[in-house]
Design a protein around this motif. Structure first.
Motif, PDB file in Angstrom:
ATOM      1  N   PHE A  27       1.812  25.647  29.295  1.00  0.00           N
ATOM      2  CA  PHE A  27       1.799  27.080  28.960  1.00  0.00           C
ATOM      3  C   PHE A  27       0.605  27.389  28.050  1.00  0.00           C
ATOM      4  O   PHE A  27      -0.139  28.350  28.280  1.00  0.00           O
ATOM      5  N   PHE A  61      -6.532  38.992  20.931  1.00  0.00           N
ATOM      6  CA  PHE A  61      -5.253  39.219  21.616  1.00  0.00           C
ATOM      7  C   PHE A  61      -4.552  37.927  22.048  1.00  0.00           C
ATOM      8  O   PHE A  61      -3.351  37.765  21.842  1.00  0.00           O
ATOM      9  N   LEU A  64      -1.908  35.659  20.251  1.00  0.00           N
ATOM     10  CA  LEU A  64      -0.522  36.100  20.263  1.00  0.00           C
ATOM     11  C   LEU A  64       0.314  35.194  21.167  1.00  0.00           C
ATOM     12  O   LEU A  64       1.384  34.694  20.767  1.00  0.00           O
ATOM     13  N   LEU A  65      -0.182  34.943  22.373  1.00  0.00           N
ATOM     14  CA  LEU A  65       0.551  34.099  23.316  1.00  0.00           C
ATOM     15  C   LEU A  65       0.600  32.646  22.848  1.00  0.00           C
ATOM     16  O   LEU A  65       1.619  31.973  22.991  1.00  0.00           O
ATOM     17  N   VAL A  68       3.123  32.328  20.058  1.00  0.00           N
ATOM     18  CA  VAL A  68       4.478  32.351  20.631  1.00  0.00           C
ATOM     19  C   VAL A  68       4.778  31.007  21.295  1.00  0.00           C
ATOM     20  O   VAL A  68       5.885  30.464  21.155  1.00  0.00           O
ATOM     21  N   MET A  72       7.971  28.611  20.858  1.00  0.00           N
ATOM     22  CA  MET A  72       8.868  28.418  22.004  1.00  0.00           C
ATOM     23  C   MET A  72       8.949  26.953  22.408  1.00  0.00           C
ATOM     24  O   MET A  72       9.905  26.534  23.066  1.00  0.00           O
ATOM     25  N   LEU A 146      13.595  34.148  21.430  1.00  0.00           N
ATOM     26  CA  LEU A 146      13.063  35.490  21.197  1.00  0.00           C
ATOM     27  C   LEU A 146      11.898  35.449  20.198  1.00  0.00           C
ATOM     28  O   LEU A 146      11.614  36.434  19.523  1.00  0.00           O
ATOM     29  N   TRP A 148       8.929  35.707  20.692  1.00  0.00           N
ATOM     30  CA  TRP A 148       7.853  36.634  21.056  1.00  0.00           C
ATOM     31  C   TRP A 148       8.119  38.057  20.595  1.00  0.00           C
ATOM     32  O   TRP A 148       7.218  38.900  20.614  1.00  0.00           O
ATOM     33  N   VAL A 152       5.175  40.875  19.576  1.00  0.00           N
ATOM     34  CA  VAL A 152       4.945  41.954  20.552  1.00  0.00           C
ATOM     35  C   VAL A 152       5.211  43.316  19.901  1.00  0.00           C
ATOM     36  O   VAL A 152       4.434  44.261  20.061  1.00  0.00           O
TER      37      VAL A 152
ATOM     38  N   GLY B  59      10.280  42.269  28.859  1.00  0.00           N
ATOM     39  CA  GLY B  59      10.431  40.877  28.416  1.00  0.00           C
ATOM     40  C   GLY B  59      11.889  40.485  28.225  1.00  0.00           C
ATOM     41  O   GLY B  59      12.321  39.415  28.676  1.00  0.00           O
ATOM     42  N   LEU B  60      12.661  41.350  27.590  1.00  0.00           N
ATOM     43  CA  LEU B  60      14.058  41.014  27.294  1.00  0.00           C
ATOM     44  C   LEU B  60      14.882  40.903  28.572  1.00  0.00           C
ATOM     45  O   LEU B  60      15.681  39.977  28.732  1.00  0.00           O
ATOM     46  N   GLN B  63      13.880  37.775  30.399  1.00  0.00           N
ATOM     47  CA  GLN B  63      14.416  36.574  29.751  1.00  0.00           C
ATOM     48  C   GLN B  63      15.895  36.382  30.066  1.00  0.00           C
ATOM     49  O   GLN B  63      16.348  35.281  30.378  1.00  0.00           O
ATOM     50  N   PHE B 149       9.536  30.525  29.527  1.00  0.00           N
ATOM     51  CA  PHE B 149       8.451  31.395  29.050  1.00  0.00           C
ATOM     52  C   PHE B 149       8.429  32.755  29.761  1.00  0.00           C
ATOM     53  O   PHE B 149       7.578  33.585  29.470  1.00  0.00           O
ATOM     54  N   GLY B 151      10.245  35.438  29.610  1.00  0.00           N
ATOM     55  CA  GLY B 151      10.387  36.625  28.750  1.00  0.00           C
ATOM     56  C   GLY B 151       9.083  36.985  28.069  1.00  0.00           C
ATOM     57  O   GLY B 151       8.635  38.146  28.108  1.00  0.00           O
ATOM     58  N   ALA B 152       8.447  35.980  27.439  1.00  0.00           N
ATOM     59  CA  ALA B 152       7.200  36.239  26.700  1.00  0.00           C
ATOM     60  C   ALA B 152       6.093  36.694  27.648  1.00  0.00           C
ATOM     61  O   ALA B 152       5.387  37.668  27.376  1.00  0.00           O
ATOM     62  N   VAL B 153       5.974  35.997  28.778  1.00  0.00           N
ATOM     63  CA  VAL B 153       4.909  36.340  29.731  1.00  0.00           C
ATOM     64  C   VAL B 153       5.154  37.735  30.313  1.00  0.00           C
ATOM     65  O   VAL B 153       4.224  38.536  30.466  1.00  0.00           O
ATOM     66  N   ALA B 155       6.729  40.217  28.866  1.00  0.00           N
ATOM     67  CA  ALA B 155       6.452  41.230  27.841  1.00  0.00           C
ATOM     68  C   ALA B 155       4.952  41.480  27.712  1.00  0.00           C
ATOM     69  O   ALA B 155       4.499  42.632  27.674  1.00  0.00           O
ATOM     70  N   ILE B 156       4.180  40.400  27.673  1.00  0.00           N
ATOM     71  CA  ILE B 156       2.718  40.567  27.565  1.00  0.00           C
ATOM     72  C   ILE B 156       2.165  41.193  28.847  1.00  0.00           C
ATOM     73  O   ILE B 156       1.307  42.080  28.819  1.00  0.00           O
TER      74      ILE B 156
END
Lengths: 207, 410
Positions: A27, A61, A64-65, A68, A72, A146, A148, A152, B59-60, B63, B149, B151-153, B155-156
């Motif tokens: 990832f 930017f 941020l990922l 996270v 995670m 959660l 992220w 976000v 995202g939520l 997920q 991942f 959810g995070a992906v 959301a972004i």
């Protein structure tokens, strides 16, 4: 899978297996590829405040990922087993976070060097510090799945109504991810978030 | 109803509600105050509160859907039809995010209490439909690509999708009503289109799970999911109305008028409380133009004039109000000729610019000229500065000459 070839139990292999270490690395590597592609190029996000839109770079930017991703990677599929392990969970997680953060830092630097945007490294590292801290805070309060959410929720107003000025010279305190690399307040906030976030996350880990 | 209450109590949205409320409030209140004070503008500004809810909602929902698919717990819920379970779950998630959105909306509306008129309800409908669409989109993504991942992906991805792809005024999925002046309102065609897209996306989200569970083996059930998914994509891209704008000019209503500066000054009914401000500015303009130009019969706020063009604005400060009133005054006396040499046209334009700059300096009682960016030759500005230092009768005399040049017959 959890044992060495000679049949002995391997804590490291067990840890990596239960935390899906390979997937987490993949990832982060994916994020680094995105950073290599986007890098220092400026993308114009719309400014919903009606003021002049200020371009944002991938160096501001994408951390941020990556931040996270660091948090995670702590999701543990064998949580019940880990909590009863002889080694305190806090110590294991501290080591895990340090290594994951080191991986994210290395990948960030590598991606920016490959995209020939080495000048953006300080900005990216500052944002990696801050976003990792925010993710840790989110993970401490809402759980690592959660992690992220806080980053976000912070990024949306910062990138869509913020007016940091040309090169982030006029950024207000809450726009720290878009502030110039030499902005001391932004660095202080990023470090504070990292310390508070990881502190809260490790404290919660023992409970 | 019991199923909904169970889902409502256990939805992960309950943990996300507080941080998202903070982000939504920031989106509305961290922006300067030009949106405050009138119902249309405040109602439009509340659509900004939906932006973090839409992005986090993708995202939520992704997920949650991903987690349930990976855990296989859907099979345990087989006592009820799967689409019903999915709809109940989405309804509970939507209820949490809608609650946050409505709280923000009420907080913003509180700033407009006492202003003429009332809240414009189509804007909250716009925001709520965006949130439900985002949840449906996230649910489908979570179903299709269930990983830790996701959810995070999602959301972004939602952030980039809504802010960079759907941010135009032509998209039915625009995440906010970007421009919120009093003379425009949401197009009913566009709002209907958005609601249709939302309903189709919701139907796709509830049926795509069955498609994945059966692996397309049962034609009837898998066909429903595929149909709604395709219909959503078609509705986004190819429905009639795709050329229409999100915001349409508002139909001119009966304005509120009062005498001022020798004219009738008219504003939109929702700006009735700001009419004295416009009347005072019209008086300043009339005093500045005394002996040079007679005032027009009527000054109209932007959007109230013939064909909705021209008009003064109240939303950008007192200086802008004066400037736009001045333009209303001079425009009423300008002559435009079809067949005129470029030199004559330039002389006519320059005379108008001189006159407007002089009038604005007089109306603001300033010796400085307004600092607008003019294209081309700006040497005329020095001439206006020189005139401003002359005695009053000489100034009026020169300004009258400019006015005559500006309105000279063809």
């Amino acid at each position: 899978m959890l044992t060495r070839e000679d049949g002995a139990f391997s804590p490291l292999r067990s840890h990596l297996w239960s935390h899906h270490g390979v997937r987490s690395i993949l990832f982060m590597a994916g994020c680094a590829v995105a950073l290599t592609w986007w890098g220092g190029q400026a993308v114009l996000f719309p400014n919903l405040s009606g003021e002049e839109a200020i371009p944002a770079t991938g160096a501001a930017f994408v951390p941020l990922l990556l931040g996270v991703g660091v948090l995670m990677s702590t999701i543990d599929d064998m949580a019940d087993f880990s909590h009863t392990a002889a080694l305190p969970r806090r110590r294991v997680l501290s080591l895990h976070l340090a290594v994951a953060f080191g991986c994210a830092t290395t990948l960030t630097c590598l991606a920016l060097f490959l995209s020939r945007d080495a000048a953006a490294v300080p900005l990216a590292l500052r944002n990696l510090l801050g976003f990792t801290g925010l993710s840790a805070l989110s993970a401490a309060l809402l759980g690592p799945r959660l992690a992220w959410l806080f980053p976000v929720a912070h990024t949306v107003p910062t990138f869509l109504i913020g007016s940091p000025g040309e090169r982030g010279a006029d950024a207000r305190w809450w726009e720290w991810p878009r502030a110039a690399a030499e902005n001391g307040t932004a660095w202080a906030l990023a470090v504070l978030l990292l310390v508070a976030g990881t502190g809260a996350f490790l404290w919660r880990a023992e409970r | 109803m019991t199923g909904f209450l169970i889902e409502f109590r256990r939805s992960p949205m309950r943990w996300a509600a507080l941080p998202l409320f903070a982000a939504s409030v920031a989106m509305v209140f961290f922006v300067g105050g030009s949106w405050q004070g009138s119902w249309p503008e405040t109602s439009a500004a509340t659509t900004r509160a939906a932006v973090p809810l839409m992005i986090a909602g993708v995202g939520l929902a992704a997920q949650q859907a991903s987690r349930l698919r990976r855990s296989g717990s859907d099979l345990l819920l087989a006592a009820r039809p799967l689409p019903q379970v999915e709809l109940t779950r989405l309804a509970a998630d939507a209820a949490w995010l809608s609650l946050v959105y409505l709280l923000c909306t009420v907080a913003a509306w509180a700033t407009a209490v006492g202003a003429p008129g009332g809240p414009w309800l189509e804007y909250p409908v716009f925001g709520l439909s965006g949130i439900v669409f985002a949840l449906a989109l996230g649910h489908v993504l979570g179903r299709l690509a269930p990983t830790r991942f996701t959810g995070a992906v999602a959301a972004i991805g939602g952030f980039l999708l809504f802010s960079l792809v759907f941010s135009t005024n032509f998209s039915p999925l625009a995440y906010t009503a970007f421009y919120h002046a009093i003379d425009v309102r949401l197009s009913s065609v566009h709002l209907t289109w958005r609601l249709v897209v939302m309903a189709l996306a919701l139907a796709a989200a509830c049926t795509v799970g069955r498609l994945l569970e059966t692996g397309g083996r049962r034609v009837a059930t898998s066909g429903t999911g595929a149909f709604f998914s395709a219909a959503t994509l078609i509705a986004v891209a190819a429905m009639p109305g795709s050329g229409s704008l999100l915001l349409a000019d508002r139909e001119a209503e009966e304005p509120v008028c009062a005498p001022g500066g020798g004219s009738s000054v008219c504003v939109w009914p929702e700006h009735a409380d700001r009419l004295p401000e416009a009347v005072e500015a019209a008086g300043k303009v009339a005093r500045a133009a005394e002996g040079v130009l007679p005032p027009p019969a009527r000054y109209s706020e932007h959007g109230l004039g013939d064909g909705g063009t021209g008009g003064f604005t109240l939303d950008h400060g007192s200086r802008d109000l004066l400037h736009t009133l001045l333009l209303e005054l001079t425009d009423a006396h300008k002559t435009w000729c079809e067949d005129e040499s470029e030199k004559d046209l330039q002389n006519r334009v320059n005379a108008g610019l001189r006159l407007e700059a002089w009038l604005e300096a007089r109306a603001t009682r300033s010796a400085e000229l307004p600092s607008y960016d003019y294209a081309g030759d700006v040497s005329w500005q020095q001439e206006v500065r020189d005139v401003l230092t002359l005695p009053e009768p000489r100034q009026v005399e020169t300004a009258t000459t400019w006015a005559e040049e500006m309105r000279a017959p063809c």
